[in-house]
Design an enzyme around this catalytic site. Structure first.
Site, PDB file in Angstrom:
ATOM      1  CE  LYS A 155      -2.913   2.998   2.599  1.00  7.97           C
ATOM      2  NZ  LYS A 155      -3.573   3.331   3.876  1.00  7.97           N
ATOM      3  CB  ALA A 163      -8.083   7.591   4.634  1.00  5.07           C
ATOM      4  CB  THR A 187      -8.853   5.593  12.980  1.00 14.13           C
ATOM      5  OG1 THR A 187      -7.579   5.684  12.373  1.00 14.13           O
ATOM      6  CG2 THR A 187      -8.870   6.414  14.247  1.00 14.13           C
TER       7      THR A 187
END
Lengths: 258, 66
Positions: A100, A187, A210
Protein backbone atom coordinates in the site's frame (compact mmCIF):
# COMPACT_ATOMS: atom_id res chain seq x y z
CA UNK A 1 -25.42 -12.06 0.34
CA UNK A 2 -26.42 -15.10 -1.74
CA UNK A 3 -24.16 -14.36 -4.68
CA UNK A 4 -21.24 -16.47 -3.47
CA UNK A 5 -19.19 -15.74 -6.59
CA UNK A 6 -18.95 -12.07 -5.73
CA UNK A 7 -15.29 -12.17 -4.75
CA UNK A 8 -13.00 -9.18 -4.74
CA UNK A 9 -10.21 -9.85 -7.23
CA UNK A 10 -7.17 -7.82 -6.32
CA UNK A 11 -3.69 -8.30 -7.72
CA UNK A 12 -4.82 -11.61 -9.21
CA UNK A 13 -6.00 -12.98 -5.83
CA UNK A 14 -9.57 -13.56 -4.68
CA UNK A 15 -10.95 -12.27 -1.39
CA UNK A 16 -14.40 -13.11 -0.04
CA UNK A 17 -14.24 -10.12 2.30
CA UNK A 18 -14.35 -6.61 0.89
CA UNK A 19 -13.24 -5.08 4.17
CA UNK A 20 -9.51 -4.42 4.35
CA UNK A 21 -8.35 -3.53 7.84
CA UNK A 22 -5.53 -1.45 9.19
CA UNK A 23 -3.87 -2.20 12.49
CA UNK A 24 -3.01 1.30 13.70
CA UNK A 25 -4.49 2.76 16.84
CA UNK A 26 -5.50 -0.40 18.71
CA UNK A 27 -4.85 -0.14 22.46
CA UNK A 28 -3.41 -3.68 22.57
CA UNK A 29 -2.68 -6.66 20.35
CA UNK A 30 -5.46 -8.55 22.12
CA UNK A 31 -8.07 -5.90 21.26
CA UNK A 32 -6.74 -5.80 17.70
CA UNK A 33 -6.90 -9.58 17.43
CA UNK A 34 -10.56 -9.72 18.45
CA UNK A 35 -11.48 -6.78 16.22
CA UNK A 36 -9.81 -8.40 13.20
CA UNK A 37 -11.71 -11.59 13.93
CA UNK A 38 -15.04 -9.76 14.10
CA UNK A 39 -14.31 -7.84 10.89
CA UNK A 40 -13.90 -10.99 8.81
CA UNK A 41 -11.03 -9.32 6.98
CA UNK A 42 -8.61 -11.32 4.85
CA UNK A 43 -6.14 -8.52 4.09
CA UNK A 44 -4.65 -6.16 6.68
CA UNK A 45 -2.04 -3.42 6.63
CA UNK A 46 1.05 -3.07 8.77
CA UNK A 47 3.69 -0.32 8.90
CA UNK A 48 7.47 -0.77 8.75
CA UNK A 49 9.52 0.73 11.57
CA UNK A 50 12.92 0.39 13.19
CA UNK A 51 13.07 -2.80 15.23
CA UNK A 52 12.70 -2.06 18.95
CA UNK A 53 14.18 -4.94 20.99
CA UNK A 54 12.04 -3.92 23.98
CA UNK A 55 8.75 -4.63 22.21
CA UNK A 56 7.16 -7.97 23.03
CA UNK A 57 4.71 -9.68 20.67
CA UNK A 58 4.21 -8.82 17.03
CA UNK A 59 1.26 -7.82 14.94
CA UNK A 60 2.58 -10.37 12.44
CA UNK A 61 1.87 -13.20 14.91
CA UNK A 62 -1.75 -12.03 15.15
CA UNK A 63 -2.16 -11.95 11.37
CA UNK A 64 -0.44 -15.30 10.91
CA UNK A 65 -2.64 -16.98 13.53
CA UNK A 66 -5.76 -15.70 11.81
CA UNK A 67 -4.55 -16.52 8.30
CA UNK A 68 -4.84 -12.89 7.22
CA UNK A 69 -2.68 -11.75 4.30
CA UNK A 70 -0.31 -8.97 5.31
CA UNK A 71 -0.25 -5.74 3.32
CA UNK A 72 2.73 -3.56 4.22
CA UNK A 73 2.32 0.17 3.80
CA UNK A 74 4.77 3.01 3.37
CA UNK A 75 3.17 5.19 6.05
CA UNK A 76 5.44 7.93 7.30
CA UNK A 77 7.19 8.46 3.96
CA UNK A 78 7.33 11.97 2.50
CA UNK A 79 9.27 11.27 -0.70
CA UNK A 80 9.16 8.71 -3.50
CA UNK A 81 12.68 7.59 -2.59
CA UNK A 82 11.72 6.83 1.01
CA UNK A 83 8.61 4.99 -0.12
CA UNK A 84 10.48 2.82 -2.63
CA UNK A 85 13.09 1.86 -0.02
CA UNK A 86 10.39 1.11 2.55
CA UNK A 87 8.51 -1.08 0.06
CA UNK A 88 11.70 -3.00 -0.74
CA UNK A 89 12.41 -3.52 2.96
CA UNK A 90 8.86 -4.72 3.48
CA UNK A 91 9.20 -7.16 0.58
CA UNK A 92 12.34 -8.54 2.18
CA UNK A 93 10.94 -8.73 5.72
CA UNK A 94 7.45 -9.99 4.92
CA UNK A 95 8.04 -11.92 1.70
CA UNK A 96 5.30 -10.15 -0.21
CA UNK A 97 5.53 -7.93 -3.27
CA UNK A 98 2.28 -6.17 -2.35
CA UNK A 99 2.48 -2.64 -1.03
CA UNK A 100 0.00 0.00 0.00
CA UNK A 101 1.81 3.06 -1.32
CA UNK A 102 1.35 6.03 0.95
CA UNK A 103 3.41 9.19 0.50
CA UNK A 104 2.13 12.04 2.61
CA UNK A 105 2.53 15.75 1.94
CA UNK A 106 2.51 17.17 5.45
CA UNK A 107 1.99 16.10 9.02
CA UNK A 108 -1.01 18.29 9.77
CA UNK A 109 -3.35 16.96 7.07
CA UNK A 110 -1.59 13.67 6.24
CA UNK A 111 -2.96 14.22 2.74
CA UNK A 112 -1.20 12.19 0.04
CA UNK A 113 1.37 13.94 -2.16
CA UNK A 114 0.26 13.18 -5.74
CA UNK A 115 3.61 13.95 -7.41
CA UNK A 116 5.72 11.80 -5.11
CA UNK A 117 3.06 9.06 -5.10
CA UNK A 118 3.01 8.85 -8.89
CA UNK A 119 6.81 8.82 -9.09
CA UNK A 120 7.03 6.02 -6.51
CA UNK A 121 4.23 4.05 -8.19
CA UNK A 122 6.05 4.00 -11.53
CA UNK A 123 9.28 2.84 -9.89
CA UNK A 124 7.58 0.14 -7.81
CA UNK A 125 5.56 -1.22 -10.74
CA UNK A 126 8.81 -1.43 -12.74
CA UNK A 127 10.35 -3.32 -9.81
CA UNK A 128 7.58 -5.96 -9.87
CA UNK A 129 5.41 -4.76 -7.00
CA UNK A 130 1.62 -5.04 -6.76
CA UNK A 131 1.04 -1.36 -6.03
CA UNK A 132 -2.05 -0.08 -4.22
CA UNK A 133 -1.69 3.70 -4.02
CA UNK A 134 -3.44 5.89 -1.46
CA UNK A 135 -4.57 9.10 -3.20
CA UNK A 136 -6.86 12.08 -2.89
CA UNK A 137 -10.33 11.84 -4.45
CA UNK A 138 -8.88 12.85 -7.82
CA UNK A 139 -10.26 11.04 -10.88
CA UNK A 140 -7.45 12.27 -13.15
CA UNK A 141 -4.71 10.97 -10.87
CA UNK A 142 -6.59 7.70 -10.39
CA UNK A 143 -6.63 7.20 -14.16
CA UNK A 144 -2.93 8.01 -14.50
CA UNK A 145 -2.02 5.54 -11.75
CA UNK A 146 -4.09 2.83 -13.37
CA UNK A 147 -2.33 3.48 -16.68
CA UNK A 148 0.99 3.28 -14.83
CA UNK A 149 0.15 -0.29 -13.85
CA UNK A 150 -1.21 0.00 -10.31
CA UNK A 151 -3.35 -2.96 -9.21
CA UNK A 152 -5.98 -0.71 -7.59
CA UNK A 153 -6.55 2.89 -6.64
CA UNK A 154 -7.35 3.93 -3.08
CA UNK A 155 -8.97 7.35 -2.87
CA UNK A 156 -9.62 8.85 0.54
CA UNK A 157 -13.04 9.68 1.90
CA UNK A 158 -11.56 12.29 4.25
CA UNK A 159 -8.19 12.83 6.00
CA UNK A 160 -6.70 9.86 7.84
CA UNK A 161 -8.22 9.31 11.26
CA UNK A 162 -10.69 12.20 10.86
CA UNK A 163 -13.87 10.12 10.87
CA UNK A 164 -15.47 12.73 8.58
CA UNK A 165 -16.82 10.11 6.17
CA UNK A 166 -16.94 10.60 2.40
CA UNK A 167 -16.63 14.34 1.79
CA UNK A 168 -16.93 14.18 -1.99
CA UNK A 169 -19.12 11.28 -3.09
CA UNK A 170 -19.32 12.71 -6.60
CA UNK A 171 -15.56 12.39 -7.14
CA UNK A 172 -15.61 8.85 -5.79
CA UNK A 173 -18.36 8.00 -8.31
CA UNK A 174 -16.31 9.52 -11.13
CA UNK A 175 -13.29 7.43 -10.12
CA UNK A 176 -15.43 4.27 -9.98
CA UNK A 177 -17.01 4.95 -13.39
CA UNK A 178 -13.65 5.30 -15.11
CA UNK A 179 -11.62 2.63 -13.32
CA UNK A 180 -11.03 -0.89 -14.57
CA UNK A 181 -8.94 -1.78 -11.52
CA UNK A 182 -10.58 -2.10 -8.08
CA UNK A 183 -11.37 1.14 -6.27
CA UNK A 184 -10.79 0.88 -2.53
CA UNK A 185 -12.14 3.68 -0.35
CA UNK A 186 -9.34 4.39 2.08
CA UNK A 187 -9.26 6.73 5.06
CA UNK A 188 -11.67 9.03 6.80
CA UNK A 189 -14.52 6.64 7.52
CA UNK A 190 -16.10 7.13 10.93
CA UNK A 191 -18.97 4.70 11.25
CA UNK A 192 -20.86 1.92 9.53
CA UNK A 193 -23.02 4.12 7.30
CA UNK A 194 -19.84 5.62 5.79
CA UNK A 195 -18.64 2.15 4.79
CA UNK A 196 -22.06 1.27 3.37
CA UNK A 197 -22.06 4.50 1.34
CA UNK A 198 -18.63 3.71 -0.10
CA UNK A 199 -19.91 0.39 -1.37
CA UNK A 200 -23.19 1.92 -2.64
CA UNK A 201 -21.14 4.43 -4.64
CA UNK A 202 -19.53 1.43 -6.36
CA UNK A 203 -16.26 1.05 -4.53
CA UNK A 204 -14.95 -2.51 -4.64
CA UNK A 205 -13.72 -2.52 -1.05
CA UNK A 206 -13.00 -0.25 1.88
CA UNK A 207 -9.91 0.07 4.03
CA UNK A 208 -10.29 1.37 7.55
CA UNK A 209 -8.51 1.22 10.88
CA UNK A 210 -9.15 4.10 13.27
CA UNK A 211 -12.94 3.87 13.02
CA UNK A 212 -12.62 0.41 14.56
CA UNK A 213 -9.49 0.52 16.68
CA UNK A 214 -10.42 3.78 18.42
CA UNK A 215 -14.14 3.03 18.78
CA UNK A 216 -15.27 2.58 22.36
CA UNK A 217 -15.95 -1.08 21.57
CA UNK A 218 -13.62 -2.04 18.71
CA UNK A 219 -14.87 -5.60 18.30
CA UNK A 220 -18.49 -4.47 18.00
CA UNK A 221 -17.59 -1.71 15.52
CA UNK A 222 -15.61 -4.24 13.47
CA UNK A 223 -18.71 -6.42 13.23
CA UNK A 224 -20.77 -3.36 12.29
CA UNK A 225 -18.32 -2.47 9.52
CA UNK A 226 -18.42 -6.01 8.20
CA UNK A 227 -22.23 -5.89 7.97
CA UNK A 228 -22.16 -2.41 6.44
CA UNK A 229 -19.73 -3.40 3.70
CA UNK A 230 -21.84 -6.45 2.87
CA UNK A 231 -25.08 -4.43 2.91
CA UNK A 232 -23.60 -1.65 0.79
CA UNK A 233 -22.25 -4.12 -1.72
CA UNK A 234 -25.60 -5.91 -2.00
CA UNK A 235 -27.42 -2.60 -2.41
CA UNK A 236 -25.03 -1.58 -5.18
CA UNK A 237 -25.57 -4.87 -7.02
CA UNK A 238 -29.32 -4.73 -6.42
CA UNK A 239 -29.59 -1.31 -8.09
CA UNK A 240 -31.25 1.41 -6.08
CA UNK A 241 -34.43 3.19 -7.19
CA UNK A 242 -34.01 6.63 -8.73
CA UNK A 243 -34.48 9.63 -6.46
CA UNK A 244 -37.76 11.49 -7.11
CA UNK A 245 -38.84 14.95 -6.18
CA UNK A 246 -42.41 13.89 -5.32
CA UNK A 247 -44.11 10.81 -3.95
CA UNK A 248 -44.92 7.80 -6.06
CA UNK A 249 -47.70 5.66 -4.64
CA UNK A 250 -46.75 2.09 -3.98
CA UNK A 251 -50.32 0.94 -3.43
CA UNK A 252 -52.72 0.26 -6.34
CA UNK A 253 -54.53 3.37 -7.50
CA UNK A 254 -57.93 1.65 -7.76
CA UNK A 255 -60.72 3.31 -5.76
CA UNK A 256 -60.95 2.07 -2.21
CA UNK A 257 -64.76 2.47 -2.27
CA UNK A 258 -67.14 1.12 -4.81
CA UNK B 1 34.63 0.32 13.88
CA UNK B 2 31.89 2.92 14.32
CA UNK B 3 28.54 2.18 12.68
CA UNK B 4 25.10 3.66 13.17
CA UNK B 5 22.40 1.09 13.88
CA UNK B 6 18.84 2.38 13.80
CA UNK B 7 20.06 5.88 14.42
CA UNK B 8 22.25 5.00 17.42
CA UNK B 9 26.03 5.18 17.27
CA UNK B 10 27.52 1.75 17.93
CA UNK B 11 30.85 -0.05 17.94
CA UNK B 12 31.39 -3.33 16.08
CA UNK B 13 34.66 -5.25 15.63
CA UNK B 14 36.56 -4.84 12.35
CA UNK B 15 35.21 -7.24 9.74
CA UNK B 16 31.75 -7.31 11.31
CA UNK B 17 28.95 -8.24 8.93
CA UNK B 18 25.33 -7.24 8.56
CA UNK B 19 24.44 -10.40 10.49
CA UNK B 20 26.48 -9.14 13.47
CA UNK B 21 24.66 -5.80 13.38
CA UNK B 22 21.29 -7.55 13.38
CA UNK B 23 22.34 -9.86 16.25
CA UNK B 24 23.30 -6.80 18.29
CA UNK B 25 19.59 -5.89 18.31
CA UNK B 26 17.62 -9.11 18.10
CA UNK B 27 17.76 -12.87 17.73
CA UNK B 28 14.92 -12.67 15.20
CA UNK B 29 15.78 -13.43 11.60
CA UNK B 30 12.33 -13.65 10.06
CA UNK B 31 10.08 -10.62 9.72
CA UNK B 32 13.15 -8.38 9.67
CA UNK B 33 14.79 -6.46 6.83
CA UNK B 34 18.04 -4.55 6.64
CA UNK B 35 19.27 -1.60 4.62
CA UNK B 36 22.87 -0.40 4.69
CA UNK B 37 23.26 3.20 3.52
CA UNK B 38 19.73 3.05 2.05
CA UNK B 39 20.32 -0.13 0.04
CA UNK B 40 18.47 -3.32 0.97
CA UNK B 41 20.69 -6.27 1.93
CA UNK B 42 18.73 -9.48 1.40
CA UNK B 43 18.72 -12.03 4.21
CA UNK B 44 20.86 -14.49 2.24
CA UNK B 45 23.64 -11.90 2.04
CA UNK B 46 23.75 -10.85 5.72
CA UNK B 47 26.66 -13.18 6.60
CA UNK B 48 28.72 -12.27 3.56
CA UNK B 49 28.19 -8.50 3.61
CA UNK B 50 30.92 -6.77 5.61
CA UNK B 51 30.30 -3.39 7.16
CA UNK B 52 32.57 -0.39 6.81
CA UNK B 53 33.36 2.53 9.10
CA UNK B 54 30.43 4.99 9.37
CA UNK B 55 27.92 2.71 7.65
CA UNK B 56 24.30 3.44 8.46
CA UNK B 57 22.44 0.23 9.21
CA UNK B 58 18.64 0.21 9.43
CA UNK B 59 16.91 -2.88 10.84
CA UNK B 60 13.17 -2.77 10.29
CA UNK B 61 10.19 -4.90 11.18
CA UNK B 62 6.42 -4.72 10.86
CA UNK B 63 4.44 -2.82 13.49
CA UNK B 64 0.80 -1.82 13.91
CA UNK B 65 -0.09 0.86 11.41
CA UNK B 66 -2.25 2.00 8.55
Amino acid sequence: MNDTDDALVLGGEKFASRLIMGTGGAPSLDVLDRALGASGTELTTVAMRRLDPAVQGSVLDVLRRRGIKVLPNTAGCYTAGEAVLTARLAREALETNWVKLEVIADERTLLPDPIETFDAAERLVADGFVVLPYIGDDPALARRLEQAGCAAVMPLGAPIGSGLGIRNPHSIELIVEAASVPVILDAGLGTASDAALAMELGCDAVLLATAVTRAQRPELMAAAMRSAVEAGRSARLAGRIPRRRYAEASSPSLPRFA
Amino acid sequence: MKVTINGDAGELPEGATVAHAVQSLTAMTSGVAVAVNDVVVSRGAWESTSLSENDRVEVLTAVQGG
